[in-house]
Design a protein around this motif. Structure first.
Motif, PDB file in Angstrom:
ATOM      1  N   MET A 182     -70.089  23.240-142.409  1.00  0.00           N
ATOM      2  CA  MET A 182     -71.280  23.629-142.063  1.00  0.00           C
ATOM      3  C   MET A 182     -71.405  25.035-142.323  1.00  0.00           C
ATOM      4  O   MET A 182     -70.530  26.040-142.107  1.00  0.00           O
ATOM      5  CB  MET A 182     -71.705  23.583-140.459  1.00  0.00           C
ATOM      6  CG  MET A 182     -73.067  23.195-139.985  1.00  0.00           C
ATOM      7  SD  MET A 182     -73.141  23.166-138.261  1.00  0.00           S
ATOM      8  CE  MET A 182     -74.296  22.099-138.087  1.00  0.00           C
ATOM      9  N   THR A 183     -72.310  25.753-142.980  1.00  0.00           N
ATOM     10  CA  THR A 183     -72.826  27.106-143.388  1.00  0.00           C
ATOM     11  C   THR A 183     -73.106  27.891-142.394  1.00  0.00           C
ATOM     12  O   THR A 183     -73.599  27.087-141.278  1.00  0.00           O
ATOM     13  CB  THR A 183     -73.681  27.313-144.809  1.00  0.00           C
ATOM     14  OG1 THR A 183     -74.871  26.723-144.325  1.00  0.00           O
ATOM     15  CG2 THR A 183     -72.987  26.161-145.906  1.00  0.00           C
ATOM     16  N   LEU A 184     -72.984  29.139-142.431  1.00  0.00           N
ATOM     17  CA  LEU A 184     -73.624  30.205-141.397  1.00  0.00           C
ATOM     18  C   LEU A 184     -75.037  29.926-141.359  1.00  0.00           C
ATOM     19  O   LEU A 184     -75.558  30.077-139.866  1.00  0.00           O
ATOM     20  CB  LEU A 184     -73.281  31.421-141.870  1.00  0.00           C
ATOM     21  CG  LEU A 184     -73.836  32.604-140.798  1.00  0.00           C
ATOM     22  CD1 LEU A 184     -72.954  32.324-139.654  1.00  0.00           C
ATOM     23  CD2 LEU A 184     -73.506  34.007-141.330  1.00  0.00           C
ATOM     24  N   ASP A 185     -75.778  29.680-142.324  1.00  0.00           N
ATOM     25  CA  ASP A 185     -77.266  29.698-142.074  1.00  0.00           C
ATOM     26  C   ASP A 185     -77.693  28.351-141.347  1.00  0.00           C
ATOM     27  O   ASP A 185     -78.458  28.212-140.395  1.00  0.00           O
ATOM     28  CB  ASP A 185     -77.947  29.468-143.466  1.00  0.00           C
ATOM     29  CG  ASP A 185     -77.962  30.671-144.347  1.00  0.00           C
ATOM     30  OD1 ASP A 185     -77.690  31.593-143.818  1.00  0.00           O
ATOM     31  OD2 ASP A 185     -78.003  30.541-145.558  1.00  0.00           O
ATOM     32  N   GLN A 186     -77.026  27.202-141.447  1.00  0.00           N
ATOM     33  CA  GLN A 186     -76.949  25.926-140.748  1.00  0.00           C
ATOM     34  C   GLN A 186     -76.736  26.176-139.206  1.00  0.00           C
ATOM     35  O   GLN A 186     -77.352  25.633-138.482  1.00  0.00           O
ATOM     36  CB  GLN A 186     -76.210  24.713-141.344  1.00  0.00           C
ATOM     37  CG  GLN A 186     -76.770  24.414-142.753  1.00  0.00           C
ATOM     38  CD  GLN A 186     -75.946  23.631-143.423  1.00  0.00           C
ATOM     39  OE1 GLN A 186     -74.547  23.384-143.203  1.00  0.00           O
ATOM     40  NE2 GLN A 186     -76.329  22.502-144.201  1.00  0.00           N
ATOM     41  N   ILE A 187     -75.539  26.901-139.174  1.00  0.00           N
ATOM     42  CA  ILE A 187     -75.284  27.215-137.716  1.00  0.00           C
ATOM     43  C   ILE A 187     -76.505  27.934-137.034  1.00  0.00           C
ATOM     44  O   ILE A 187     -76.855  27.499-135.598  1.00  0.00           O
ATOM     45  CB  ILE A 187     -73.857  27.781-137.526  1.00  0.00           C
ATOM     46  CG1 ILE A 187     -72.926  26.907-138.101  1.00  0.00           C
ATOM     47  CG2 ILE A 187     -73.628  28.324-136.281  1.00  0.00           C
ATOM     48  CD1 ILE A 187     -71.384  27.557-138.215  1.00  0.00           C
ATOM     49  N   ILE A 188     -77.043  28.923-137.627  1.00  0.00           N
ATOM     50  CA  ILE A 188     -78.037  29.567-137.137  1.00  0.00           C
ATOM     51  C   ILE A 188     -79.058  29.146-136.678  1.00  0.00           C
ATOM     52  O   ILE A 188     -79.868  29.066-135.687  1.00  0.00           O
ATOM     53  CB  ILE A 188     -78.283  31.019-138.058  1.00  0.00           C
ATOM     54  CG1 ILE A 188     -76.897  31.983-137.877  1.00  0.00           C
ATOM     55  CG2 ILE A 188     -79.303  31.704-137.486  1.00  0.00           C
ATOM     56  CD1 ILE A 188     -77.081  32.967-138.775  1.00  0.00           C
ATOM     57  N   VAL A 189     -79.571  28.044-137.583  1.00  0.00           N
ATOM     58  CA  VAL A 189     -80.756  27.217-137.557  1.00  0.00           C
ATOM     59  C   VAL A 189     -80.707  26.184-136.380  1.00  0.00           C
ATOM     60  O   VAL A 189     -81.315  25.961-135.787  1.00  0.00           O
ATOM     61  CB  VAL A 189     -81.216  26.704-138.789  1.00  0.00           C
ATOM     62  CG1 VAL A 189     -82.374  25.536-138.471  1.00  0.00           C
ATOM     63  CG2 VAL A 189     -81.786  27.519-139.934  1.00  0.00           C
ATOM     64  N   THR A 190     -79.462  25.760-136.374  1.00  0.00           N
ATOM     65  CA  THR A 190     -79.223  24.771-135.158  1.00  0.00           C
ATOM     66  C   THR A 190     -79.096  25.346-133.984  1.00  0.00           C
ATOM     67  O   THR A 190     -79.534  24.676-133.024  1.00  0.00           O
ATOM     68  CB  THR A 190     -77.724  23.965-135.327  1.00  0.00           C
ATOM     69  OG1 THR A 190     -77.879  23.232-136.947  1.00  0.00           O
ATOM     70  CG2 THR A 190     -77.457  22.858-134.486  1.00  0.00           C
ATOM     71  N   LEU A 191     -78.487  26.571-133.977  1.00  0.00           N
ATOM     72  CA  LEU A 191     -78.561  27.205-132.544  1.00  0.00           C
ATOM     73  C   LEU A 191     -79.850  27.650-131.961  1.00  0.00           C
ATOM     74  O   LEU A 191     -80.288  27.511-130.847  1.00  0.00           O
ATOM     75  CB  LEU A 191     -77.493  28.298-132.653  1.00  0.00           C
ATOM     76  CG  LEU A 191     -76.015  27.989-132.445  1.00  0.00           C
ATOM     77  CD1 LEU A 191     -75.246  29.074-132.857  1.00  0.00           C
ATOM     78  CD2 LEU A 191     -75.506  27.151-131.293  1.00  0.00           C
ATOM     79  N   THR A 192     -80.571  28.236-133.138  1.00  0.00           N
ATOM     80  CA  THR A 192     -82.089  28.605-132.752  1.00  0.00           C
ATOM     81  C   THR A 192     -82.867  27.376-132.258  1.00  0.00           C
ATOM     82  O   THR A 192     -83.603  27.330-131.459  1.00  0.00           O
ATOM     83  CB  THR A 192     -82.529  29.265-134.003  1.00  0.00           C
ATOM     84  OG1 THR A 192     -81.961  30.589-134.172  1.00  0.00           O
ATOM     85  CG2 THR A 192     -84.049  29.868-133.581  1.00  0.00           C
ATOM     86  N   GLY A 193     -82.666  26.341-132.713  1.00  0.00           N
ATOM     87  CA  GLY A 193     -83.527  25.074-132.600  1.00  0.00           C
ATOM     88  C   GLY A 193     -83.292  24.713-131.289  1.00  0.00           C
ATOM     89  O   GLY A 193     -83.855  24.165-130.329  1.00  0.00           O
ATOM     90  N   PHE A 194     -81.848  24.583-130.756  1.00  0.00           N
ATOM     91  CA  PHE A 194     -81.255  24.211-129.614  1.00  0.00           C
ATOM     92  C   PHE A 194     -81.925  24.974-128.491  1.00  0.00           C
ATOM     93  O   PHE A 194     -82.564  24.674-127.421  1.00  0.00           O
ATOM     94  CB  PHE A 194     -79.957  24.182-129.397  1.00  0.00           C
ATOM     95  CG  PHE A 194     -79.368  23.713-128.239  1.00  0.00           C
ATOM     96  CD1 PHE A 194     -79.232  22.373-127.766  1.00  0.00           C
ATOM     97  CD2 PHE A 194     -78.613  24.981-127.450  1.00  0.00           C
ATOM     98  CE1 PHE A 194     -78.735  22.169-126.629  1.00  0.00           C
ATOM     99  CE2 PHE A 194     -78.113  24.283-126.259  1.00  0.00           C
ATOM    100  CZ  PHE A 194     -78.186  22.940-125.859  1.00  0.00           C
ATOM    101  N   PHE A 195     -81.819  26.397-128.827  1.00  0.00           N
ATOM    102  CA  PHE A 195     -82.352  27.359-127.790  1.00  0.00           C
ATOM    103  C   PHE A 195     -83.861  27.129-127.540  1.00  0.00           C
ATOM    104  O   PHE A 195     -84.315  27.274-126.351  1.00  0.00           O
ATOM    105  CB  PHE A 195     -82.152  28.900-128.312  1.00  0.00           C
ATOM    106  CG  PHE A 195     -82.689  29.962-127.631  1.00  0.00           C
ATOM    107  CD1 PHE A 195     -82.243  30.306-126.098  1.00  0.00           C
ATOM    108  CD2 PHE A 195     -84.055  30.467-127.970  1.00  0.00           C
ATOM    109  CE1 PHE A 195     -82.933  31.214-125.473  1.00  0.00           C
ATOM    110  CE2 PHE A 195     -84.437  31.509-127.093  1.00  0.00           C
ATOM    111  CZ  PHE A 195     -83.919  31.867-125.822  1.00  0.00           C
ATOM    112  N   LEU A 196     -84.811  26.978-128.592  1.00  0.00           N
ATOM    113  CA  LEU A 196     -86.098  26.718-128.304  1.00  0.00           C
ATOM    114  C   LEU A 196     -86.404  25.506-127.685  1.00  0.00           C
ATOM    115  O   LEU A 196     -87.330  25.316-127.009  1.00  0.00           O
ATOM    116  CB  LEU A 196     -86.831  26.772-129.950  1.00  0.00           C
ATOM    117  CG  LEU A 196     -86.841  28.151-130.699  1.00  0.00           C
ATOM    118  CD1 LEU A 196     -87.374  27.909-132.045  1.00  0.00           C
ATOM    119  CD2 LEU A 196     -87.699  29.008-129.669  1.00  0.00           C
TER     120      LEU A 196
END
Length: 126
Positions: free
Chosen positions: A1-15
């Protein structure tokens, strides 16, 4: 998993967590009892796209006076019905119209416009 994918996944989970908290875990505020003035429980209800307040808490065997003030010209809000108390009121725009009764039973009782689109609740407690 790339850094961009991790950030998008964590942001989605937070929202998703914030949406769940806002809609399903919102705490309900305790509603106050209707004020007692001269031995009568009096409440002003503004009619404008609904009833404000839409939930009223009163005590059993104490006279109640509900005053409706219609601040709109929608045909749906021209009348309010309290079927459990056999009361019905025409609400002219901009005027205060009151109804008085003494609740003798404990429970939740609805009031609504003649079409049933605008709804409120009267809670009778000890």
């Amino acid at each position: 998993m790339t850094l961009d994918q991790i950030i998008v996944t964590l942001t989605g989970f937070f929202l998703i967590c914030m949406i769940i908290k806002f809609f399903w875990m919102k705490g309900k505020k305790a509603l106050p009892l209707t004020p007692l003035i001269d031995g009568i429980q009096k409440q002003l209800i503004i009619v404008k796209g609904g009833y404000t307040p839409d939930t009223i808490i009163v005590k059993r065997d104490v006279p109640v006076q509900l005053t409706f003030r219609r601040e709109e010209n929608s045909s749906c809000s021209e009348m309010v019905q309290l079927p459990d108390f056999e009361k019905s009121l025409k609400l002219p725009e901009g005027e205060d119209v009151s109804v008085e009764f003494t609740p003798t039973k404990i429970g939740e009782f609805e009031f609504a416009c003649q079409m049933g689109m605008l709804r409120g609740k009267l809670i009778v407690d000890l």
